[in-house]
Structure formats: C-alpha cells, structure tokens
Design a protein around this motif. Sequence first.
Motif, PDB file in Angstrom:
ATOM      1  N   TYR A 131     -14.894   9.155   6.676  1.00  0.00           N
ATOM      2  CA  TYR A 131     -13.957   8.661   5.542  1.00  0.00           C
ATOM      3  C   TYR A 131     -14.192   9.425   4.529  1.00  0.00           C
ATOM      4  O   TYR A 131     -13.507   9.923   3.724  1.00  0.00           O
ATOM      5  CB  TYR A 131     -14.296   7.222   5.355  1.00  0.00           C
ATOM      6  CG  TYR A 131     -13.764   6.211   6.409  1.00  0.00           C
ATOM      7  CD1 TYR A 131     -12.345   6.113   6.715  1.00  0.00           C
ATOM      8  CD2 TYR A 131     -14.528   5.245   7.047  1.00  0.00           C
ATOM      9  CE1 TYR A 131     -11.850   5.439   7.508  1.00  0.00           C
ATOM     10  CE2 TYR A 131     -14.198   4.157   7.869  1.00  0.00           C
ATOM     11  CZ  TYR A 131     -12.841   4.474   7.970  1.00  0.00           C
ATOM     12  OH  TYR A 131     -12.308   3.623   8.871  1.00  0.00           O
ATOM     13  N   ALA A 132     -15.557  10.004   4.374  1.00  0.00           N
ATOM     14  CA  ALA A 132     -15.693  10.747   3.289  1.00  0.00           C
ATOM     15  C   ALA A 132     -15.086  12.370   3.491  1.00  0.00           C
ATOM     16  O   ALA A 132     -14.560  12.852   2.653  1.00  0.00           O
ATOM     17  CB  ALA A 132     -17.345  11.225   3.036  1.00  0.00           C
ATOM     18  N   GLY A 133     -14.806  12.621   4.568  1.00  0.00           N
ATOM     19  CA  GLY A 133     -14.173  13.910   4.958  1.00  0.00           C
ATOM     20  C   GLY A 133     -12.883  13.687   4.554  1.00  0.00           C
ATOM     21  O   GLY A 133     -12.093  14.473   4.265  1.00  0.00           O
ATOM     22  N   MET A 134     -12.178  12.477   5.272  1.00  0.00           N
ATOM     23  CA  MET A 134     -10.799  12.267   4.855  1.00  0.00           C
ATOM     24  C   MET A 134     -10.451  12.049   3.455  1.00  0.00           C
ATOM     25  O   MET A 134      -9.501  13.061   3.050  1.00  0.00           O
ATOM     26  CB  MET A 134     -10.295  11.146   5.576  1.00  0.00           C
ATOM     27  CG  MET A 134     -10.551  11.190   7.080  1.00  0.00           C
ATOM     28  SD  MET A 134      -9.532  12.415   8.126  1.00  0.00           S
ATOM     29  CE  MET A 134     -10.984  13.315   8.363  1.00  0.00           C
ATOM     30  N   VAL A 135     -11.144  11.728   2.806  1.00  0.00           N
ATOM     31  CA  VAL A 135     -10.614  11.288   1.093  1.00  0.00           C
ATOM     32  C   VAL A 135     -10.902  12.754   0.333  1.00  0.00           C
ATOM     33  O   VAL A 135     -10.334  13.126  -0.554  1.00  0.00           O
ATOM     34  CB  VAL A 135     -11.615  10.260   0.539  1.00  0.00           C
ATOM     35  CG1 VAL A 135     -13.100  10.543   0.525  1.00  0.00           C
ATOM     36  CG2 VAL A 135     -11.093   9.750  -0.708  1.00  0.00           C
ATOM     37  N   ILE A 193       0.732  -1.254   0.098  1.00  0.00           N
ATOM     38  CA  ILE A 193       0.071   0.010   0.076  1.00  0.00           C
ATOM     39  C   ILE A 193       0.843   1.358   0.144  1.00  0.00           C
ATOM     40  O   ILE A 193       0.567   2.207  -0.829  1.00  0.00           O
ATOM     41  CB  ILE A 193      -0.905   0.010   1.251  1.00  0.00           C
ATOM     42  CG1 ILE A 193      -2.136  -1.150   0.989  1.00  0.00           C
ATOM     43  CG2 ILE A 193      -1.665   1.238   1.571  1.00  0.00           C
ATOM     44  CD1 ILE A 193      -2.842  -1.223   2.211  1.00  0.00           C
ATOM     45  N   VAL A 194       1.831   1.239   0.909  1.00  0.00           N
ATOM     46  CA  VAL A 194       2.647   2.652   0.827  1.00  0.00           C
ATOM     47  C   VAL A 194       3.420   2.600  -0.433  1.00  0.00           C
ATOM     48  O   VAL A 194       3.511   3.916  -0.774  1.00  0.00           O
ATOM     49  CB  VAL A 194       3.960   2.220   2.023  1.00  0.00           C
ATOM     50  CG1 VAL A 194       4.847   3.211   1.938  1.00  0.00           C
ATOM     51  CG2 VAL A 194       3.303   2.266   3.336  1.00  0.00           C
ATOM     52  N   VAL A 195       4.003   1.550  -0.957  1.00  0.00           N
ATOM     53  CA  VAL A 195       4.595   1.779  -2.350  1.00  0.00           C
ATOM     54  C   VAL A 195       3.827   2.377  -3.309  1.00  0.00           C
ATOM     55  O   VAL A 195       4.094   3.317  -4.023  1.00  0.00           O
ATOM     56  CB  VAL A 195       5.337   0.278  -2.682  1.00  0.00           C
ATOM     57  CG1 VAL A 195       5.661   0.440  -4.276  1.00  0.00           C
ATOM     58  CG2 VAL A 195       6.265   0.121  -2.078  1.00  0.00           C
ATOM     59  N   VAL A 196       2.291   1.609  -3.689  1.00  0.00           N
ATOM     60  CA  VAL A 196       1.409   2.281  -4.475  1.00  0.00           C
ATOM     61  C   VAL A 196       1.044   3.558  -4.191  1.00  0.00           C
ATOM     62  O   VAL A 196       1.078   4.543  -5.238  1.00  0.00           O
ATOM     63  CB  VAL A 196       0.184   1.636  -4.481  1.00  0.00           C
ATOM     64  CG1 VAL A 196      -0.994   1.933  -5.377  1.00  0.00           C
ATOM     65  CG2 VAL A 196       0.444  -0.137  -4.898  1.00  0.00           C
ATOM     66  N   MET A 197       0.830   4.154  -2.768  1.00  0.00           N
ATOM     67  CA  MET A 197       0.649   5.441  -2.656  1.00  0.00           C
ATOM     68  C   MET A 197       1.968   6.395  -2.951  1.00  0.00           C
ATOM     69  O   MET A 197       1.635   7.276  -3.412  1.00  0.00           O
ATOM     70  CB  MET A 197       0.554   5.721  -1.168  1.00  0.00           C
ATOM     71  CG  MET A 197      -0.951   4.997  -0.769  1.00  0.00           C
ATOM     72  SD  MET A 197      -2.292   5.858  -1.417  1.00  0.00           S
ATOM     73  CE  MET A 197      -3.526   4.800  -0.790  1.00  0.00           C
ATOM     74  N   MET A 199      -5.650   7.602   7.714  1.00  0.00           N
ATOM     75  CA  MET A 199      -4.516   7.859   6.738  1.00  0.00           C
ATOM     76  C   MET A 199      -4.630   7.444   5.395  1.00  0.00           C
ATOM     77  O   MET A 199      -4.397   7.883   4.470  1.00  0.00           O
ATOM     78  CB  MET A 199      -3.203   7.346   7.595  1.00  0.00           C
ATOM     79  CG  MET A 199      -2.942   8.119   9.008  1.00  0.00           C
ATOM     80  SD  MET A 199      -1.512   7.537   9.666  1.00  0.00           S
ATOM     81  CE  MET A 199      -0.319   7.609   8.683  1.00  0.00           C
ATOM     82  N   PHE A 200      -5.119   6.132   5.431  1.00  0.00           N
ATOM     83  CA  PHE A 200      -5.345   5.518   4.064  1.00  0.00           C
ATOM     84  C   PHE A 200      -6.382   6.316   3.209  1.00  0.00           C
ATOM     85  O   PHE A 200      -6.078   6.414   2.133  1.00  0.00           O
ATOM     86  CB  PHE A 200      -5.891   3.902   4.109  1.00  0.00           C
ATOM     87  CG  PHE A 200      -6.165   3.490   2.924  1.00  0.00           C
ATOM     88  CD1 PHE A 200      -5.327   2.922   2.044  1.00  0.00           C
ATOM     89  CD2 PHE A 200      -7.491   3.028   2.858  1.00  0.00           C
ATOM     90  CE1 PHE A 200      -5.475   2.185   1.167  1.00  0.00           C
ATOM     91  CE2 PHE A 200      -7.686   2.269   1.457  1.00  0.00           C
ATOM     92  CZ  PHE A 200      -6.774   1.855   0.695  1.00  0.00           C
ATOM     93  N   ALA A 201      -7.432   6.607   4.086  1.00  0.00           N
ATOM     94  CA  ALA A 201      -8.500   7.349   3.193  1.00  0.00           C
ATOM     95  C   ALA A 201      -7.920   8.652   2.536  1.00  0.00           C
ATOM     96  O   ALA A 201      -8.076   9.082   1.664  1.00  0.00           O
ATOM     97  CB  ALA A 201      -9.675   7.561   4.002  1.00  0.00           C
ATOM     98  N   PRO A 221     -13.857   6.016  17.334  1.00  0.00           N
ATOM     99  CA  PRO A 221     -13.101   6.305  16.667  1.00  0.00           C
ATOM    100  C   PRO A 221     -12.572   5.408  15.599  1.00  0.00           C
ATOM    101  O   PRO A 221     -12.144   4.391  16.049  1.00  0.00           O
ATOM    102  CB  PRO A 221     -11.968   6.893  17.286  1.00  0.00           C
ATOM    103  CG  PRO A 221     -12.917   7.367  18.770  1.00  0.00           C
ATOM    104  CD  PRO A 221     -13.740   6.281  18.990  1.00  0.00           C
ATOM    105  N   GLU A 222     -12.553   5.852  14.413  1.00  0.00           N
ATOM    106  CA  GLU A 222     -11.973   4.980  13.143  1.00  0.00           C
ATOM    107  C   GLU A 222     -10.364   4.884  13.410  1.00  0.00           C
ATOM    108  O   GLU A 222      -9.846   5.763  13.982  1.00  0.00           O
ATOM    109  CB  GLU A 222     -12.397   5.327  12.026  1.00  0.00           C
ATOM    110  CG  GLU A 222     -13.817   5.325  11.646  1.00  0.00           C
ATOM    111  CD  GLU A 222     -14.417   4.097  11.854  1.00  0.00           C
ATOM    112  OE1 GLU A 222     -13.925   3.112  11.222  1.00  0.00           O
ATOM    113  OE2 GLU A 222     -15.441   4.030  12.591  1.00  0.00           O
ATOM    114  N   PRO A 223      -9.758   3.563  13.218  1.00  0.00           N
ATOM    115  CA  PRO A 223      -8.516   3.404  13.476  1.00  0.00           C
ATOM    116  C   PRO A 223      -7.507   4.471  12.596  1.00  0.00           C
ATOM    117  O   PRO A 223      -8.010   4.581  11.315  1.00  0.00           O
ATOM    118  CB  PRO A 223      -8.278   1.993  12.896  1.00  0.00           C
ATOM    119  CG  PRO A 223      -9.444   1.274  13.172  1.00  0.00           C
ATOM    120  CD  PRO A 223     -10.567   2.345  12.835  1.00  0.00           C
TER     121      PRO A 223
END
Length: 458
Positions: free
Chosen positions: A184-188, A55-59, A112-114, A105-107
């Motif tokens: 999650y909508a807020g984060m993305v 995931i880190v590499v793709v991001m 961070m992923f979103a 609270p979401e993890p």
Amino acid sequence: MSYPSGIPSGASPEPPEAGSPAYPPGSPYPQPNVLGDHPVPGQQRNRNVLLATLIVVVMAVAGLAVFWRILSGADAGGLGWVILLAFIPVPIIVLLYLLLDRYEPEPAKYIMFAFAWGAFIATLMALWINTEAGRLLGESAAGGSRAAVFVAPPVEEFAKGAVILLLALIRRKEFDGIIDGLVYAGMVGIGFAFTENILYYSRIYTQLAEEGGSDKGLQGALVLFVLRGLMSPFAHPLFTSFTAIGIGIAVRHRNTAVRYLAPIVGYLAAVFAHALWNGVASWAGAAGFLGTYLVLMVPIFIGLVIFALVMRARESQMIASRLYDYVRFGWLTAPEVPLIASLRGRKALRQNAKRYGAGPASAAKAFQHTATELAYLRDKIVRQVIGPEALPVEKKLLDELRARRPSVPFPPMPVFRPPQPAMGLPPGQSGYSPGPAGYQGPPGGYGPYPPSQFPPSQ
C-alpha cells in the motif's frame, strides 16, 4: 483453537428418533422466531454501491481540483508530453510492488484506492498546505527551500501514511503485516509521485517555453524526468515505506505500547528521510545532491529491497508453520503444505491444474488462497492479536478448504525441499496424515514424501 475433524463443538445435536415427542411433556411451547436486526437482502449490496459511488465522486472532485491547479499555470501545448513522461515509470514500479505480494495479493479495489488517494487526496492536501506555508514563510507560490525541508515532509508523509492506517483499520482482519503495508505504501507513493511529477514537469516546461519556445521547454522537462522519473522514481514509495513498516509491526503485536509507538516511529523516520532528501536537493548543489544520492539514498533503497525480500521469505516460513498445525489437526496433509507455502510449489500446483482446464486451474488457485488466508488467521490467533471472534471464520475457511480439495488436481511429489516451519510435525509422523473424517486423500496422484522431505520434528 482449531476445530478437529468431525462435528465441532457447539453444533446441533442429532434429531430425535422417529416416533419420539418433539418436545418433552410439560416444557413451554416454543415461540415463533422473531426477526432480528438482520439486514434485508440486498441492503448490504446497496450500501456498498453507495459507498463506492461516494468514494468515486470524492476522488473525481479531488482529481479535478488538482488538475485545475496544474492547468491554471501550464502550457497546454506541452501537457501531453508532461503526462506521458510522468506516466512512464508508473507501470514498472506498480508491477514490482505487486510481485512482492505473491502469497495473498491485496484486492484490486484497495490497490486502486491507495493509488487514487496518493494521486488526488494526498496531493491536494499537500498542494494547499505547502502553498500556504510558503506564503507565510515569504516564499514564492512555487515553493521554497524552507517549506520543502520543514513543511512538505511532515505534511506529505502524513497525507500518504493516513491511507495505510485507514486500510489497516478497515481491513484489520485481512491486513497481515509489513508486506501488506509495503504494497500500500508503494501504491500511494506511486500515485503521489505521478501527480507531483506532472506538476513539476509542467511548471518547468511552461517556464522554459516562455523563454525559448516549446523545444526548450521539452528539453527542460526531459532533464527533470531523468532526475525524478529515472534516478529517483522510488523516492516517495521509499519514504512512506517507513510508516508502512511501523503500521505492519503494530498490527502483528498485542502489546499496547508497540501498537501505538511503532506507527509513530515509522512516521518520524519517513519525515526525516524525506526532509533529508529535500534538504540535499535544495542546499547541497548538483555535486552534493549526486554524492548524497549515491552514498545514502541508493544504499537505503537497496536495504529496503533486501528487507522486503527477507520479510517475504519469513512470510513463507510462517505460512508453512501454521499450515503444519492443521496437518496435526487432520485438516491438511503434509505434501500439500509446500504447494501453498512456497512460490515454487504454488507455481507447480497451478501449472499442473492448467493441464486439466480452466475449472481445475481456478479450483487450485482458490484452494491456495483459502489455505493462505487460513495460515494468516491462525498466526493472528496464536499471537493473540485477535480473540475468540476469529473461530467462526477459521471454521468457515476449514470447511471451504475441505470442499475445494476434491476439485484440485495435485501434481506429483515436488522435487524441491518444502519451507522449514518454526514448528515441525509431531515425532514419528510420516506420509499422509489421516485427514478429516471421510477424506480419502488428494486426487491427482502424488505419493507420500520420503522421510528426508519432512521438516525436522521438535
């Protein structure tokens, strides 16, 4: 159905008495256990490490591609100012969305992923498709009004909404509904707006700097910052919130039609709102844009805020209602419910626990978290969103709750009224319920509630 106190159904029977044969005469000789398909110790951890690395590499690759696109046409001298202007609203908006998600609270890793998905993956998809669409429509590489109205909204809302749907599927046992979807909508949306603002600020800075120098470029970037960073920083989170509401409705319903149609309707609403916003910005002129902003977009935003607060209040009532189920089963006591289901009660428990040190404070926080997870799980069981596969998880949470309770220093009786659940206590119940077998009541010294503090019986 929850397990009452005592030995749950399916538990191992009592061991045979001393001196009795371990196996009845004539029974087949027991075979040794055969190792099944259980993972080797450490195997799951290695998989998680590999997945996280991937995931880190793709991001990182997506991020480099996006910023290469920005740098390829940007003035390097103003890039620092551009990034700073784009970053200014980010911490404030992130904090506001995190404050909305107070009960469970979401993890942080999913938050961070979103955000990273919005900043890199969704932005890269939108950049490539919007640019190609602009070329097909005969518009400039920087985009045009037709691409902005008819191409960008469906592309961008699909790219942003995809991660919410992905997280709802991956975390289907923990994704609890509309509030989680909104977070999650807020984060993305914040991540997407951050990168998009860098692109727009850099573009106008470079264009004006070539004409009149760096000062003029910075002035143009500041004007655009006022329009995008101060007047409409919630635009992208607001549009994607419609998709999130649809997904949040879907995960809380068993009906197949609702589960499929709600996300689609939410996505179409997000596309419409986004297209309307872009259309006004492209065709209505300054006066029309300002009028639409004040008459339409601001009320929609205020309405969404009120809706989110109402959803959080209903979340508190739902948690109280489901926890009172466990009061009836004997796993919780009535005075403990408001310390979990109301924000004031949660704060009171944690503040009281801090007086006894870090250990009790951590125990109180873990107790609230476990009880909240239990309430959400119970709600899904009652709604029949999940089936019997949830019962082992429920039993595990109940055992954790009972194990954590002795370490929690409970405060004196709260002076506020507890949340009113949809279904109260059984008629005639007052004070402490018996609790699980062997439970002697909570430590810390709060007394039983007077009758006026109990929710109405039904």
